[in-house]
Design an enzyme around this catalytic site. Structure first.
Site, PDB file in Angstrom:
ATOM      1  CE  LYS A  14      -2.144  -0.974   3.923  1.00  0.00           C
ATOM      2  NZ  LYS A  14      -1.531  -2.226   4.399  1.00  0.00           N
ATOM      3  NE  ARG A  88      -3.960  -1.167  10.327  1.00  0.00           N
ATOM      4  CZ  ARG A  88      -2.907  -0.593   9.749  1.00  0.00           C
ATOM      5  NH1 ARG A  88      -2.965   0.649   9.347  1.00  0.00           N
ATOM      6  NH2 ARG A  88      -1.801  -1.281   9.565  1.00  0.00           N
ATOM      7  NE  ARG A 127       7.742  -2.909   5.704  1.00  0.00           N
ATOM      8  CZ  ARG A 127       6.439  -2.693   5.751  1.00  0.00           C
ATOM      9  NH1 ARG A 127       5.744  -2.579   4.638  1.00  0.00           N
ATOM     10  NH2 ARG A 127       5.808  -2.651   6.905  1.00  0.00           N
ATOM     11  NE  ARG A 161       6.479  -0.324  10.144  1.00  0.00           N
ATOM     12  CZ  ARG A 161       5.272  -0.360   9.600  1.00  0.00           C
ATOM     13  NH1 ARG A 161       5.062   0.182   8.412  1.00  0.00           N
ATOM     14  NH2 ARG A 161       4.273  -0.938  10.229  1.00  0.00           N
ATOM     15  NE  ARG A 172       2.473  -4.626  11.362  1.00  0.00           N
ATOM     16  CZ  ARG A 172       3.543  -4.490  10.574  1.00  0.00           C
ATOM     17  NH1 ARG A 172       4.672  -5.125  10.864  1.00  0.00           N
ATOM     18  NH2 ARG A 172       3.493  -3.747   9.504  1.00  0.00           N
TER      19      ARG A 172
HETATM   20  P1  AMP Z   1       1.113   0.680   9.163  1.00  0.00           P
HETATM   21  O1  AMP Z   1       2.284   1.576   8.954  1.00  0.00           O
HETATM   22  O2  AMP Z   1      -0.091   1.084   8.359  1.00  0.00           O
HETATM   23  O3  AMP Z   1       1.452  -0.767   8.993  1.00  0.00           O
HETATM   24  O4  AMP Z   1       0.683   0.868  10.701  1.00  0.00           O
HETATM   25  C1  AMP Z   1       1.562   0.541  11.751  1.00  0.00           C
HETATM   26  C2  AMP Z   1       0.813   0.420  13.062  1.00  0.00           C
HETATM   27  O5  AMP Z   1       0.182   1.672  13.385  1.00  0.00           O
HETATM   28  C3  AMP Z   1      -0.318  -0.594  13.090  1.00  0.00           C
HETATM   29  O6  AMP Z   1       0.138  -1.918  13.356  1.00  0.00           O
HETATM   30  C4  AMP Z   1      -1.180  -0.048  14.226  1.00  0.00           C
HETATM   31  O7  AMP Z   1      -0.587  -0.308  15.493  1.00  0.00           O
HETATM   32  C5  AMP Z   1      -1.094   1.453  13.998  1.00  0.00           C
HETATM   33  N1  AMP Z   1      -2.127   1.939  13.051  1.00  0.00           N
HETATM   34  C6  AMP Z   1      -1.928   2.476  11.812  1.00  0.00           C
HETATM   35  N2  AMP Z   1      -3.091   2.833  11.251  1.00  0.00           N
HETATM   36  C7  AMP Z   1      -4.061   2.506  12.135  1.00  0.00           C
HETATM   37  C8  AMP Z   1      -5.478   2.613  12.110  1.00  0.00           C
HETATM   38  N3  AMP Z   1      -6.133   3.109  11.049  1.00  0.00           N
HETATM   39  N4  AMP Z   1      -6.154   2.163  13.213  1.00  0.00           N
HETATM   40  C9  AMP Z   1      -5.509   1.669  14.284  1.00  0.00           C
HETATM   41  N5  AMP Z   1      -4.178   1.525  14.362  1.00  0.00           N
HETATM   42  C10 AMP Z   1      -3.442   1.948  13.296  1.00  0.00           C
END
Ligand code: AMP
Length: 216
Positions: A14, A88, A127, A161, A172
């Site tokens: 994404k 989400r 990554r 990360r 996740r």
């Molecule tokens: P991402 O970079 O999109 O993989 O997000 C990393 C982490 O941020 C996720 O595993 C969640 O802990 C938190 N996070 C990101 N977006 C959301 C969302 N829309 N709702 C809840 N937690 C989020």
């Protein structure tokens, strides 16, 4: 102008596709993950709590992420928004609809990026990204030309990360299947859902997304 959601599990690509759309179409990427990573460096109590939840691989509360999105939406985007990693949950999806409606806007497409779990583990655990320009790399499939140096901008600030480990990834993925995957049915019922093969070569995924946007 189009507002779209990129929907898919962690590692589906994404972020990579969102960055390309910013470059090619002048759209604005709204990644709640990026916003939260920024918030966690603030040194506040809220930042510390967010960091703990993220590192475990769990979802941050709806209130926090909806607040972050609301703030960015009010700034507007001439080319439209790419929602990356948001919504989400179903309450987040409802909140997004209300926020857009308040601005006299809606969603043009929800693009589901399909990938299988085995591929995700391989993609995520190798990554790393450039802290300076955001370029994305991978140990096996896209290493930097010179070890420790970003190909795009020359920075040495290459980062992994804290939640890109196998343990956090399992959580996740569980969060994704329990709380996020119901959105596939939700947007299908609204006639907004289009699926692309997220395992295809990156340029082919971009082409598939471009076709969807040209029709939107
Ligand atoms: P991402 O970079 O999109 O993989 O997000 C990393 C982490 O941020 C996720 O595993 C969640 O802990 C938190 N996070 C990101 N977006 C959301 C969302 N829309 N709702 C809840 N937690 C989020």
């Amino acid at each position: 102008m189009a507002n779209i959601i990129l929907l898919g599990p962690p590692g589906a690509g994404k972020g990579t596709q969102a960055k390309r759309l910013e470059e090619t179409r002048g759209m604005v990427q709204l990644s709640t993950g990026d916003m939260l990573r920024e918030a966690r460096t603030s040194g506040t109590e809220m930042g510390r709590k967010v960091a703990e939840v993220m590192d475990r691989g769990q979802l941050v509360t709806d209130e926090i992420v909806i607040g972050l999105i609301e703030e960015k939406l009010t700034r507007g985007a001439a080319g439209g928004f790419i929602f990356d990693g948001f919504p989400r949950t179903l309450p987040q999806a409802d909140a997004l609809q209300s926020l857009l409606a308040r601005m006299g806007q809606g969603l043009d497409a929800v693009i589901e990026m399909r990938v299988d779990d085995a591929a995700l583990v391989a993609r995520i655990t190798g990554r790393f990204t450039c802290g300076a320009c955001g370029a994305v790399y991978h140990d096996a499939t896209k290493p930097t030309a010179v070890e420790g140096t970003c190909d795009a901008c020359g920075s040495h600030d290459l980062r992994r990360r804290a939640d890109d480990t196998e343990d956090a990834l399992k959580t996740r993925l569980m969060e994704y299947y329990k709380k996020t995957s119901p959105l596939i049915g939700y947007y299908w019922a609204k006639g907004k859902l289009v699926s692309v093969d997220g395992l295809a070569e990156m340029d082919h995924v971009s082409e598939a997304i471009a076709k969807i946007l040209d029709k939107a």
